[in-house]
Design an enzyme around this catalytic site. Structure first.
Site, PDB file in Angstrom:
ATOM      1  NE  ARG B  61      -0.688  42.470  33.363  1.00 40.55           N
ATOM      2  CZ  ARG B  61      -1.680  43.112  33.952  1.00 40.55           C
ATOM      3  NH1 ARG B  61      -2.227  42.618  35.035  1.00 40.55           N
ATOM      4  NH2 ARG B  61      -2.139  44.240  33.467  1.00 40.55           N
ATOM      5  CG  HIS B 258      17.722  41.912  11.574  1.00 40.29           C
ATOM      6  ND1 HIS B 258      17.799  42.678  12.712  1.00 40.29           N
ATOM      7  CD2 HIS B 258      17.111  40.759  11.931  1.00 40.29           C
ATOM      8  CE1 HIS B 258      17.236  42.002  13.712  1.00 40.29           C
ATOM      9  NE2 HIS B 258      16.812  40.844  13.262  1.00 40.29           N
TER      10      HIS B 258
END
Lengths: 382, 507
Positions: B61, B258
Site C-alpha cells: 500500500r 506441521h
C-alpha cells in the site's frame, strides 16, 4: 624409505595390516569413549574409500590435506600410496604402513582414517596386494592419480580394475587430447566399468551452467541455431609461459557435441598459444572459433576467463557473453542484441580449488556421459 | 531446432534452474518478505539457481520508489540471509530486477499489469507468473478477485501459480471458504499452500528412508510397531506474536499443519511415483483413515495445557498469562497431546501419540517408532534389566539424524544386556549447509513442483480431525491444565499416556 616419512603427518608405523587395523580400532574406541558413557555407539558413517597415488612425498602430503578437508562432507578411509620413483631405485623392494585418524574438530562423529602405504625399491607390482585388504567393504572406491597416470604400467591397470572411479587432472597432461581417450580405454577394460573423471572438466562446469542459463530464456534460444562465432579466452601468467588451453578446448567440445557441430577446418595453433579454427553447424554454415590466452589478475593458468557466443540471422546480431570479473570471484552473464545490452547479471563464480572439485566429483558416482561426448567430439574436431 | 528444449541442458551435473518468471509478492514490504522470501531469493541467486530472466515485483500500500524498495530489502537481506556478509556485486545485480508497485485501490492493479507487461518485454519473462500472498489472510480474497477481474492471473504466454501462507483458515469451514475463493480465479493445480516444515531437508528424508530402503518397510506396521511418538517441542514462548497466538493456540498453530503432516508421512502407504499428486493422494488416504474424535472422546484422546512461569536454560521466563496481550480469561492452549489411531490394514490398533508445546525444556522435533518386544524371552529378567524395546528415532531438528536402539551384550562374564543407540547424523555424512526451507520451496514453486505443498483435501482432512477437539475445548468452562515453563507439559499429559502402560520419550 621409511626414514623419509614424517611421523607427525602420517602417524605411527604398523608392522602389519592386522596391527594397523588394530591401531585404528583402538583410536576409534578412545574417541568414542565419552559417547559410550551416554549409551550410544559411534557409527562409522564412511561413504567412500579414496585411494590416492602420488610419486612425491610433497604431492602425497598435499593430497592428504585435501582429502582430510573433504572428510566433513565425505567421511572416508583414505589410502595414500606413495611410490617414490626417485628414492633409491636399487634398494630392496619394501612396503611400509602408517596409520592415523586425524582429529577433526567439528564433530567427533565424523569418520576419517588415513593410511599411508609407502613403497620403496621396485615395489609397484606389490601395491595392489596391500591396497585391497585395506579397503572398507561395500563402499565405492575412488582412485585419485595425482600425476599423469602411467598408461601400460601393470600396477596402474590393477588399481583401476578395483576402482569405481579414476580421478585425474588433465591440466597436468602434456597432450590431454591424446591421453584422455587412452585413459577412457583403460577404464573400460575391467569387469566392472570404472568411470573416468577429469578435474579439469569440473573446472568448466560453472561455465557450462552460466552459458546454459542464457539459453533457458525462450526468446534467446533460437539464436543457438544461428551461432557464427565462438571466442574463448583463458588465463596465462604475466610472461605467458604457462599455456594450458585444455579447459577452453573442452568447452568447445561440449558446445559442439550438444549442438551437433562437425569439423570444418582442423584445430590449428595461432599466435602465443591460441587456436583458430572452424566448425560446421548442422545446416552447413561455418562457425569460427578463436581461443586465445590472456593475462588476467587473480586467475589460474588455463582457467577460462571469458566465453563469447556470437550469432546472426542476417538482419540482427546477438552476442551472449560470460566473463569473469577482475579478481575472478564473480562472473557477469550478459546479452547484447545489435550491440545494445538487454540483460546483464553478476553472479558468484564457482571456486575451483581442488577440494571443491573433488567434493563435487564424490557426490556423483555414475560416469558422466556429457563429458565423454564432449571429449569424443573434441577428438573429431582436432 | 526444437525451441521448447534447451539443448545445452543435458547432464546430471547442471543444477535445475526454473524457467524465466516474474514473482509478484503481495505484502512486499512486510515481515515475511523481508525476513524470509527476499533472503531466500538472494541466496538462490548466489548459488546461481535463479534464471537469467527473473524479476521480483513487490506490491504494497505504501508509496515507495523502486530505489527505496531496493534499499529497504538490501538491509533486510544483509540481516537475514544465511550467507553473511552479502556479496554486494551479486546483490546489486539481483536488485536491478527488483521493482515495487503501490496498490492502494482497484486502479493499482492496472498499474501492476502494465508494469508486468513492460518487464516481460524488457527482461524476457514471457508472462510466467508466481504470485505470493505474504499478507494477512484477511486480504487474500480481495487480492485474488482483483487479479481475476483485471485479467492479471492468466495470460496467453506463461504459466501462473499462486503461493498461499498458513493459516489456511481457522477451521474446516473457513479453510473451505478460502479454497473456494482461490479457486474462483486459480485452479487447484496452480495453488501452492506452503507449509515450510515440508521444505526441511530431513522431512523429505522421511520419504527417502522409507521408500529408498527395503529393510524398514517390512516392519513398518502394526505387527512390529507397538506405538509411534511424534514430538514438536519448542523452548520459545509466544512473545512477539501474542496477539495472533492468543486467538489461535497450539492446535491451530502447529498441530493441525506441521504435526499432522509428519504423521501423514510416517503413516502413508508407498506412493507409486514420486509425483506431486500421487504422493499427496497417499497422504490424504492416511489422513482419512484417522479415527474421528467425537466430542465425547476428547477427554480420553486429547490433553491441552497452558504454561506458567518457570525456567528455560537457567533463565526465568514469564507465564502465558503474564504476557501483556493475553486476555485475562484466556483458555488458549500452549500445549497439546493427542492419541490418534490410523484405522487401516497397516496400522489398526497401533496408537500414534502426538505432542507439541511452547516453553518445553528444549527445541526438538522427532518421530520415534517404538517396536514390540520379542515374542518369547530367552533371557532372564535380571539379564535383560537394561534392555528396552527397539526404537527407531528420526530426528528432524536440531541435529538431524537417525538413531536405532538395540540390545547388546555387556562385555562381562555371563550375560547382561543393555540397550545401545546406533546414531547416524546426517551432518556427519553429508556436511553441507542445508538449504533453508524457503529456498527449497520457492525453487519448487517456480518450477511448478507441488509435491511439498499442501493440497486442499489435505488441509480439509486436517481440520476435520482437530475441529471436534477444538470445539469441545472452547465449550468447556474449565481452564486448561497448567505446566511450569521448562517442564514437559502438564501432569495430565503423563497420566494420559501412562494409562496405556507407556511413557513419553525424552527427546
Amino acid at each position: 624409505m621409511s626414514s623419509a616419512v614424517d611421523r607427525a603427518v602420517w602417524g605411527t608405523q604398523a608392522p602389519s595390516l592386522a596391527a594397523l587395523e588394530g591401531d585404528l580400532a583402538r583410536v576409534r574406541r578412545g574417541r568414542s569413549a565419552h559417547v559410550r558413557e551416554q549409551v550410544a555407539t559411534v557409527a562409522r558413517a564412511a561413504v567412500v574409500n579414496i585411494v590416492v597415488v602420488a610419486v612425491r612425498e610433497m604431492h602425497a602430503r598435499r593430497a592428504a590435506r585435501t582429502v582430510s578437508e573433504l572428510a566433513m562432507r565425505h567421511p572416508s578411509r583414505a589410502i595414500i600410496v606413495l611410490s617414490d620413483r626417485a628414492a633409491a631405485p636399487d634398494a630392496p623392494p619394501r612396503i611400509d604402513l602408517y596409520a592415523q585418524i586425524p582429529a577433526i574438530d567439528r564433530s567427533a562423529m565424523v569418520s576419517y582414517e588415513q593410511i599411508l602405504v609407502s613403497a620403496s625399491g621396485r615395489a609397484t607390482d606389490r601395491l595392489v596386494s596391500v591396497v585391497v585388504p585395506l579397503l572398507v567393504p561395500d563402499l565405492p572406491v575412488f582412485l585419485w592419480w595425482t600425476d599423469a597416470p602411467p598408461i601400460g604400467a601393470r600396477h596402474f591397470e590393477e588399481l583401476v580394475a578395483i576402482s569405481d572411479r579414476l580421478v585425474v587432472d588433465s591440466a597436468d597432461f602434456a597432450r590431454p587430447e591424446e591421453t584422455l581417450p587412452e585413459l577412457s580405454h583403460v577404464c573400460s577394460l575391467g569387469a566392472r566399468r570404472c568411470g573416468l573423471t577429469d578435474l579439469n572438466w569440473g573446472r568448466v562446469t560453472c561455465w557450462r551452467e552460466l552459458v546454459t542459463q542464457l539459453f533457458d530464456v525462450p526468446a534467446w534460444r533460437p539464436w543457438l541455431d544461428r551461432v557464427d562465432g565462438i571466442r574463448i579466452a583463458f588465463g596465462v601468467d604475466a610472461d605467458g609461459r604457462q599455456v594450458h588451453p585444455s579447459q577452453a578446448l573442452l568447452l568447445v567440445g561440449w558446445l559442439a557435441s550438444r549442438l551437433g557441430w562437425t569439423a570444418a577446418e582442423p584445430i590449428s595453433p595461432s599466435e602465443a598459444g591460441g587456436y583458430l579454427f572452424a566448425v560446421r553447424r548442422r545446416d552447413g554454415e561455418v562457425v569460427r572459433v578463436r581461443i586465445r590466452p590472456r593475462y588476467a589478475l587473480g586467475m589460474g593458468a588455463g582457467d577460462v576467463v571469458a566465453v563469447r557466443i556470437e550469432a546472426s540471422d542476417g538482419a540482427h546480431r546477438a552476442e551472449f557473453a560470460v566473463t569473469r570479473a577482475a579478481g575472478g570471484r564473480n562472473a557477469v552473464a550478459s546479452v547484447l542484441l545489435d550491440g545494445r545490452p538487454v540483460s546483464e547479471r553478476s553472479l558468484p563464480h564457482a571456486q575451483n580449488d581442488v577440494v571443491e572439485l573433488l567434493s563435487e566429483e564424490l557426490t556423483i558416482v555414475a560416469a558422466d556421459r556429457v563429458y565423454e561426448e564432449a571429449l569424443a567430439t573434441l577428438l573429431r574436431l582436432s | 531446432m526444437d525451441v521448447t528444449v534447451n539443448p545445452l541442458r543435458a547432464g546430471l551435473r547442471l543444477a535445475r534452474v526454473p524457467d524465466p518468471a516474474a514473482m509478484v509478492i503481495f505484502g512486499g514490504t512486510g515481515d515475511l518478505a523481508s525476513r524470509k522470501l527476499l533472503p531466500a531469493l538472494y541466496d538462490l541467486a548466489r548459488q546461481r539457481l535463479l534464471p537469467q530472466a527473473f524479476t521480483v515485483v513487490g506490491v504494497g500500500r505504501a508509496e515507495l520508489s523502486d530505489a527505496a524498495y531496493r534499499k529497504h530489502l538490501h538491509d533486510a537481506v544483509a540481516e537475514f540471509s544465511r550467507s553473511r556478509p552479502i556479496d554486494e556485486d551479486v546483490w546489486s545485480s539481483f536488485a536491478e530486477r527488483l521493482y515495487y508497485v503501490s496498490v492502494k485501490s482497484d486502479d493499482g492493479y492496472d498499474d501492476l499489469k502494465r508494469r508486468l507487461a513492460d518487464l516481460d518485454r524488457e527482461v524476457g519473462t514471457e508472462g510466467d507468473r508466481l504470485f505470493y500472498l505474504a499478507t494477512p489472510p484477511s486480504a487474500y480474497a480481495t487480492i485474488v478477485r482483483s487479479l481475476g477481474r483485471h485479467e492479471l492471473a492468466h495470460n496467453d504466454t506463461g504459466r501462473s501459480r499462486i503461493v498461499v501462507e498458513k493459516p489456511f483458515g481457522r477451521d474446516l469451514e473457513s479453510a473451505h471458504a478460502l479454497s473456494r475463493t482461490l479457486q474462483e480465479v486459480f485452479t487447484e493445480d496452480e495453488i501452492f499452500r506452503i507449509d515450510h516444515y515440508l521444505g526441511k531437508e530431513t522431512v523429505q528424508n522421511i520419504l527417502v528412508l522409507r521408500f529408498a530402503n527395503s529393510i524398514f518397510e517390512p516392519v513398518w506396521n502394526r505387527r512390529y510397531v507397538d506405538h509411534v511418538q511424534i514430538t514438536v517441542s519448542e523452548s520459545l514462548g509466544v512473545e512477539g506474536r501474542t496477539e495472533y497466538y492468543d486467538g489461535a493456540g497450539a492446535m491451530r498453530d502447529v498441530v493441525q499443519n506441521h504435526l499432522l503432516q509428519l504423521l501423514a508421512l510416517v503413516a502413508m502407504e508407498p506412493p507409486a511415483a514420486f509425483d506431486a499428486n500421487v504422493v499427496r493422494d497417499e497422504k490424504v488416504k492416511a489422513l482419512r483413515a484417522i479415527r474421528k474424535t467425537s466430542e465425547a472422546d476428547v477427554a480420553e484422546r486429547a490433553v491441552r495445557g497452558q504454561y506458567t512461569a518457570g525456567f528455560i536454560e537457567g533463565e526465568r521466563v514469564p507465564g502465558y498469562h503474564e504476557l501483556a496481550e493475553v486476555a485475562p480469561e484466556s483458555h488458549t492452549e500452549t500445549f497439546v497431546a493427542l492419541k490418534v489411531f490410523v484405522d487401516n490394514w497397516r496400522w489398526e490398533g497401533t496408537p500414534f501419540y502426538l505432542r507439541h508445546g511452547k516453553r518445553l525444556p528444549k527445541r526438538a522435533t522427532e518421530i520415534a517408532i517404538h517396536f514390540r518386544t520379542v515374542p518369547h524371552q530367552l533371557f532372564t529378567p535380571e539379564q535383560r534389566e537394561g534392555l528396552e524395546p527397539n526404537t527407531l528415532v528420526l530426528r528432524i531438528q536440531p541435529e538431524e539424524g537417525i538413531s536405532l536402539k538395540f540390545g547388546a551384550k555387556v562385555p562381562v562374564q555371563g550375560v547382561r544386556i543393555r540397550s545401545v543407540a546406533m546414531d547416524f547424523v546426517y551432518g556427519a555424512s553429508f556436511l553441507v549447509d542445508a538449504p533453508d526451507a524457503y529456498e527449497t520451496l520457492l525453487l519448487d514453486a517456480l518450477s511448478g513442483d507441488a509435491t511439498l505443498f499442501t493440497r486442499q483435501d489435505e488441509v480439509e482432512e486436517q481440520w476435520r480431525l482437530v475441529d471436534p477437539i477444538l470445539s469441545a475445548w472452547s465449550e468447556s468452562a474449565d481452564a486448561p491444565p497448567q505446566y511450569a515453563a521448562g517442564t514437559w507439559g502438564p501432569a495430565e499429559a503423563d497420566a494420559f499416556i501412562e494409562r496405556d502402560g507407556r511413557r513419553w520419550r525424552q527427546p
